[in-house]
Design a protein around this motif. Structure first.
Motif, short mmCIF file in Angstrom:
data_model
loop_
_atom_site.label_atom_id
_atom_site.label_comp_id
_atom_site.label_asym_id
_atom_site.label_seq_id
_atom_site.Cartn_x
_atom_site.Cartn_y
_atom_site.Cartn_z
N LEU A 18 0.86 -1.31 0.03
CA LEU A 18 0.15 -0.22 -0.10
C LEU A 18 0.97 1.34 -0.04
O LEU A 18 0.49 2.33 -0.50
N ARG A 19 1.96 1.25 0.56
CA ARG A 19 3.02 2.32 0.72
C ARG A 19 3.28 2.52 -0.79
O ARG A 19 3.60 3.59 -1.37
N GLU A 20 3.87 1.57 -1.36
CA GLU A 20 4.19 1.66 -2.94
C GLU A 20 3.03 2.22 -3.94
O GLU A 20 3.28 2.92 -4.64
N ILE A 21 1.96 1.75 -3.51
CA ILE A 21 0.87 2.25 -4.29
C ILE A 21 0.59 3.96 -3.94
O ILE A 21 0.34 4.71 -4.98
N ALA A 22 0.59 4.26 -2.83
CA ALA A 22 0.59 5.78 -2.31
C ALA A 22 1.56 6.47 -3.01
O ALA A 22 1.28 7.68 -3.61
N GLU A 24 3.11 5.69 -5.90
CA GLU A 24 2.93 5.67 -7.52
C GLU A 24 1.82 6.73 -7.66
O GLU A 24 1.85 7.36 -8.92
N HIS A 25 0.94 6.96 -6.88
CA HIS A 25 -0.21 7.93 -7.19
C HIS A 25 0.10 9.28 -6.49
O HIS A 25 -0.91 9.95 -6.37
N ALA A 26 1.09 9.42 -5.79
CA ALA A 26 1.42 10.68 -5.29
C ALA A 26 0.37 11.20 -4.05
O ALA A 26 0.01 12.21 -3.83
N ARG A 27 0.29 9.99 -3.25
CA ARG A 27 -0.46 10.36 -2.19
C ARG A 27 0.03 10.14 -0.75
O ARG A 27 0.82 9.23 -0.81
N GLU A 28 -0.40 10.85 0.08
CA GLU A 28 0.09 10.67 1.44
C GLU A 28 -0.56 9.44 2.06
O GLU A 28 -1.64 9.13 1.64
N ILE A 29 0.06 8.90 3.08
CA ILE A 29 -0.28 7.56 3.61
C ILE A 29 -0.37 7.82 5.07
O ILE A 29 0.98 8.38 5.56
N GLU A 30 -0.99 7.42 5.79
CA GLU A 30 -0.81 7.14 7.30
C GLU A 30 -1.20 5.87 7.66
O GLU A 30 -2.40 5.43 7.40
N GLU A 61 -3.03 -6.31 12.83
CA GLU A 61 -4.26 -5.61 12.14
C GLU A 61 -3.70 -4.43 11.70
O GLU A 61 -2.95 -3.54 12.55
N ALA A 62 -3.76 -3.71 10.67
CA ALA A 62 -3.41 -2.10 10.12
C ALA A 62 -4.45 -1.50 9.55
O ALA A 62 -5.48 -2.00 8.81
N TYR A 63 -4.72 -0.29 9.82
CA TYR A 63 -5.49 0.76 9.43
C TYR A 63 -4.69 1.83 8.54
O TYR A 63 -3.63 2.28 9.20
N VAL A 64 -5.13 2.16 7.36
CA VAL A 64 -4.49 2.78 6.44
C VAL A 64 -5.33 3.89 5.82
O VAL A 64 -6.63 3.55 5.42
N SER A 69 -8.25 13.10 -3.15
CA SER A 69 -9.49 12.63 -3.38
C SER A 69 -9.38 11.64 -4.42
O SER A 69 -8.66 11.48 -5.23
N PRO A 70 -10.18 10.40 -4.25
CA PRO A 70 -11.15 10.22 -3.55
C PRO A 70 -10.53 9.69 -2.11
O PRO A 70 -9.40 9.38 -1.83
N ARG A 71 -11.45 9.98 -0.94
CA ARG A 71 -10.92 9.75 0.36
C ARG A 71 -11.24 8.05 0.54
O ARG A 71 -12.05 7.48 0.15
#
Length: 152
Positions: A18-22, A24-30, A61-64, A69-71
């Motif tokens: 999921l970090r790699e996908i973020a 790729e799409h220039a999105r912040e990730i928490e 378990e992880a919450y990402v 947008s989209p949220r």
């Protein structure tokens, strides 16, 4: 780079994807992690101080949450499935291995919303590899601007 058909045997491997996908799409990730039977959402019956499952394993378990947008948020469960929420539409029971393909469809503009006049209703449709789709019903009242812009 991960493909749509990779296998993610652990929650940590899925979070890495999921970090790699973020990226790729220039999105912040928490990302937040819940580790132990007394911490994970599906282990509510775990006794006080019980951190392992009866088989001795330590559930993770992880919450990402993704910015922009989209949220989109993803809850990765220890049982190899996930709950993905797109603009308030909950998509439960997504196999962990399908999560990257699901997110690529959403972030890549392939996901869309179908409308029915009778009975009235909307469905979020997310294409997946292998000519599969995930469809999730939603109420008209929760259609956000992003969802409304995807109605076909």
């Amino acid at each position: 780079m991960i493909s749509g058909m990779d296998h993610f045997p652990t929650t940590e491997a899925a979070v890495t994807a999921l970090r790699e996908i973020a990226a790729e799409h220039a999105r912040e990730i928490e990302v937040s992690h819940d580790i132990g039977a007394d911490q994970t959402s599906r282990r509510t019956a775990a006794g006080i101080g019980a951190t392992t499952d009866p088989d001795g394993s330590l559930p993770h378990e992880a919450y990402v949450e993704f910015g922009g947008s989209p949220r989109v948020s993803v809850r990765l469960y220890p049982e190899d499935d996930a709950l993905i929420t797109v603009e308030g539409v909950e998509c439960p029971d997504i196999p962990r291995d399908d999560v990257p393909a699901f997110l690529r469809s959403v972030f890549g503009g392939l996901a869309y919303v179908t409308a029915r006049r009778f009975p009235p209703g909307y469905r979020l449709v997310v294409p997946l590899p292998g000519d599969r789709v995930h469809k999730e019903w939603t109420k008209m009242i929760i259609l956000t601007p992003w969802l409304s812009s995807r109605v076909r």
